[in-house]
Every structure is written in structure tokens, then in C-alpha cells.
Design a protein around this motif. Sequence first.
Motif, PDB file in Angstrom:
ATOM      1  N   PRO A 159       0.912  -1.172  -0.089  1.00  0.00           N
ATOM      2  CA  PRO A 159      -0.007  -0.064  -0.006  1.00  0.00           C
ATOM      3  C   PRO A 159       0.860   1.116  -0.053  1.00  0.00           C
ATOM      4  O   PRO A 159       0.574   2.253  -0.753  1.00  0.00           O
ATOM      5  N   ALA A 162       1.917   1.810  -3.475  1.00  0.00           N
ATOM      6  CA  ALA A 162       0.622   2.348  -4.167  1.00  0.00           C
ATOM      7  C   ALA A 162       0.533   3.753  -4.185  1.00  0.00           C
ATOM      8  O   ALA A 162       0.271   4.557  -5.154  1.00  0.00           O
ATOM      9  N   LYS A 166       0.490   6.752  -6.639  1.00  0.00           N
ATOM     10  CA  LYS A 166      -0.477   7.675  -7.129  1.00  0.00           C
ATOM     11  C   LYS A 166      -0.198   9.142  -7.011  1.00  0.00           C
ATOM     12  O   LYS A 166      -0.462   9.941  -7.829  1.00  0.00           O
ATOM     13  N   TYR A 171       0.714   5.583 -10.792  1.00  0.00           N
ATOM     14  CA  TYR A 171       0.134   4.152 -10.111  1.00  0.00           C
ATOM     15  C   TYR A 171      -0.611   3.411 -11.512  1.00  0.00           C
ATOM     16  O   TYR A 171      -1.477   4.060 -12.214  1.00  0.00           O
ATOM     17  N   GLU A 173      -2.204  -0.304 -11.179  1.00  0.00           N
ATOM     18  CA  GLU A 173      -2.449  -1.337 -10.195  1.00  0.00           C
ATOM     19  C   GLU A 173      -2.106  -2.915 -10.816  1.00  0.00           C
ATOM     20  O   GLU A 173      -1.791  -3.691  -9.988  1.00  0.00           O
ATOM     21  N   GLN A 289      -3.584  -5.207  -5.711  1.00  0.00           N
ATOM     22  CA  GLN A 289      -5.073  -4.414  -5.571  1.00  0.00           C
ATOM     23  C   GLN A 289      -6.131  -5.253  -6.131  1.00  0.00           C
ATOM     24  O   GLN A 289      -5.815  -5.935  -7.111  1.00  0.00           O
ATOM     25  N   SER A 290      -7.255  -5.298  -5.180  1.00  0.00           N
ATOM     26  CA  SER A 290      -8.230  -6.598  -5.258  1.00  0.00           C
ATOM     27  C   SER A 290      -9.552  -6.182  -5.019  1.00  0.00           C
ATOM     28  O   SER A 290      -9.631  -5.426  -4.318  1.00  0.00           O
ATOM     29  N   THR A 291     -10.492  -6.893  -5.842  1.00  0.00           N
ATOM     30  CA  THR A 291     -11.993  -6.667  -5.360  1.00  0.00           C
ATOM     31  C   THR A 291     -12.224  -8.212  -4.914  1.00  0.00           C
ATOM     32  O   THR A 291     -13.669  -8.344  -4.832  1.00  0.00           O
ATOM     33  N   PRO A 296      -8.706  -3.694   0.175  1.00  0.00           N
ATOM     34  CA  PRO A 296      -8.405  -2.988  -1.180  1.00  0.00           C
ATOM     35  C   PRO A 296      -7.138  -3.759  -1.792  1.00  0.00           C
ATOM     36  O   PRO A 296      -6.891  -3.804  -2.946  1.00  0.00           O
ATOM     37  N   PHE A 297      -6.425  -4.420  -0.728  1.00  0.00           N
ATOM     38  CA  PHE A 297      -5.195  -5.191  -1.279  1.00  0.00           C
ATOM     39  C   PHE A 297      -5.601  -6.558  -0.902  1.00  0.00           C
ATOM     40  O   PHE A 297      -5.936  -7.051   0.391  1.00  0.00           O
ATOM     41  N   ILE A 337      -2.942  -2.414   6.236  1.00  0.00           N
ATOM     42  CA  ILE A 337      -3.003  -1.649   4.709  1.00  0.00           C
ATOM     43  C   ILE A 337      -3.327  -0.069   5.141  1.00  0.00           C
ATOM     44  O   ILE A 337      -2.568   0.659   4.582  1.00  0.00           O
TER      45      ILE A 337
END
Length: 346
Positions: A159, A162, A166, A171, A173, A289-291, A296-297, A337
Amino acid sequence: MRRTSSVLRSVKSLTTASSSSLLRRGFSSESVPDRKVAVLGAAGGIGQPLALLMKLNPLVSTLSLYDIANTPGVAADVSHINTRSEVSGYVGEEQLGKALEGADVVIIPAGVPRKPGMTRDDLFNINAGIVKGLCQAIAKYCPNALVNMISNPVNSTVPIAAEVFKKAGTYDEKRLFGVTTLDVVRAKTFYAGKANVPVAEVNVPVVGGHAGITILPLFSQATPKANLSDGDINALTKRTQDGGTEVVEAKAGKGSATLSMAYAGAIFADACLKGLNGVPDVVECSFVQSTVTELPFFASKVRLGKNGVEEVLGLGPLSDYEKEGLEKLKPELQSSIEKGIKFANQ
Ligand SMILES: NC(=O)C1=CN([C@@H]2O[C@H](COP(=O)(O)OP(=O)(O)OC[C@H]3O[C@@H](n4cnc5c(N)ncnc54)[C@H](O)[C@@H]3O)[C@@H](O)[C@H]2O)C=CC1
Ligand SMILES: O=C([O-])CC(=O)C(=O)O
């Protein structure tokens, strides 16, 4: 003597096996693309054997070794190995830009390791700053590189990276990875031992994060299938979660896993290079980075491609034991995170 030559034969077959599998996949030896790999922290316990393993990788054409000290010696040493890549050593911040320029993959094992009694989070105060500085340089000198973050605590350093990217406006992902391959390597080894199956055939996804209970091996999905008791699964899960601590304690103050980590880091970087080169169906677990969950990670299986992450794969069916483990890990992972994000923005 016989032993030495058989070791050399295995190393040789490792390097040529990769070349011949490339040829089978439609690359001629001339058309293997040029790829620059940079290792930041290359003179350290992980960095040195990782430099060696990347020097053995025929997908690498330029190997850039950076550290704040001692890299010229490591680079001179590794450079005498008669494999494809050209090796350069860079030392000190003023050479960091040169080390990074044009890199396709940047591997980061820079930072302090644990001593007995410490958690990975205890490394935050020192390593967060190191990672932040290195990522600022990556944003400046090789914003399109795939970043393989090894430095702990991975649950926070990814994080941080990231946020730095950003802020720099670079950035993507798809290009940032926390290296959790060592958890998979351990889960495979421990499972093979308990299930009495050939270790080379074993596959076990490991999801979540990279610290204690946030490491969640999914032994219900392990192959080859074996009929292990709940007690066995619990013991295997705990051993995988505590694998790092097992090594820290055995090394008794002399650091944490370096050789197995270099192996794991080399496997993950090789997967990134294969993905970049268009090799199909390259899948490894990684903290990205994830859903997949509300976090979020999250580490899960990831398909790698020409742009880095091609697809973050779902968790698949979980046992009740794994569902419980997943719910238990979320608060700790979420707070690690958030700690990383807060640090990067202060
Ligand atoms: N992701 C994972 O699965 C694993 C992560 N680790 C982590 O990897 C990190 C490195 O571990 P070791 O190699 O054993 O430590 P080490 O202390 O042997 O090596 C670290 C190297 O980083 C260098 N370094 C420090 N600051 C730097 C900077 N600003 N720029 C470039 N290099 C810098 C040091 O000079 C040293 O050579 C630790 O944070 C450790 O916790 C270790 C094992 C597994
Ligand atoms: O345990 C540590 O501190 C190093 C590490 O991340 C591992 O070995 O998995």
C-alpha cells in the motif's frame, strides 16, 4: 566431487530447461526479448542469492544490482557466470537512477529483517521509509516497470508503494505485486511431506496477506488430493503461517529466510517476465490491488500478462475452516493496509 558435479548438472539443466521451454513456446533463441531486471537491496541476505538466480534466468538480458553498500563486489562476482545477462552494480543513492532506467521488472528486498521475538510489523518504522524512497525513484526512472515487493511488512509496504505511485501520477495497479510466493513454496513443501505425495506435483493456493494469520493456505484446494484429518490441516496451516518465524528462530538473531526467499523471488520474477513476453496461462499467487474481498489489497491467484496483472482470480470454494480463517484475518490485514496508506500520505 561426484556430489559437486551433480549439483552443477542440476543448475545447468535449470537454465537450459527454461530456454528449451521458451523455444517450445514459439520463441527462437534470437527472438527472446531483451529484459532488464533491477534488484534493490542486492547485497543483502536475499539480494545476493536472488542476483545469482536471476543471472541464471535466460529471460534476463540486463541485470542491475543496487544497494547502499557492497554492490560492486556482488556484481563483479555474479558477472563472471557465463549466462546471457550483462551485470552492472550500482551503489548509493546517486546511482539509483541509472540502476532503474529502462527496467522491466524491479525486485525490492531492501530493508531490515526480523530478529527472534519481533513481528513483521516491528520492521515498519525502518522499512516503510526505505520502500517509500525507492518507490519515488521507480516512479521517476522506470514508471512502467513491474514492481515485486519483498520488503516487510508486505501487508503495508505494498500500500505504501501504491500511494507513492498515485502521488507521482504513475500508479497502475496491474504493475504492483507483493511477493507471497514463499508462502506457497512452504505450503507445497509441508503438504507434500504430510500427504506423502511428490512435492514437484503439488499445488496449493495461499491467499490473504503475508504475516501470521493473514497468511491463509487453501489446503482444501491442494492437489494431488489427499485424505488429511482436520488436525493435520490445522497443523499444516499453522506451520505455513509460522514458517517465517520458524526460520527466524532457527537463525537465532542472524536474520530471516534468505535462501528460500531468493528461490521464491526468482520464481515470481520469472513468472512476471514470462507474462511480459506473452507466455499464456502464467498464474501465481500475489498480494495485489483486489476486489476479491472488501479489502483493497489481497493475495490470491493472479494471471500474469503483457501488462502485468491480466486477471485477479477469485478464491474458489473454501472449507468452513478456511472461511473462518478468512474472516479472522480481515481486521489485521485491513489495519496493516491502512497503516501503510497513512504513512505514505503524512
Ligand atoms: N516477502 C517475503 O516473503 C519475505 C520478505 N523478507 C524481507 O526482505 C527484507 C530483506 O531481508 P534480508 O535480505 O534478509 O535483509 P538484509 O539485511 O540481509 O539485506 C537487506 C539489504 O537491503 C539494503 N538496503 C537498506 N536500505 C536500502 C536502501 N535504501 N536502498 C537499497 N538497499 C538498501 C541493505 O544494505 C542490505 O544489503 C526484509 O524486510 C525481510 O523481512 C524476508 C523473507 C521473506
Ligand atoms: O518471517 C520473516 O520475517 C521473513 C518472511 O517474511 C518470511 O520468511 O516469510
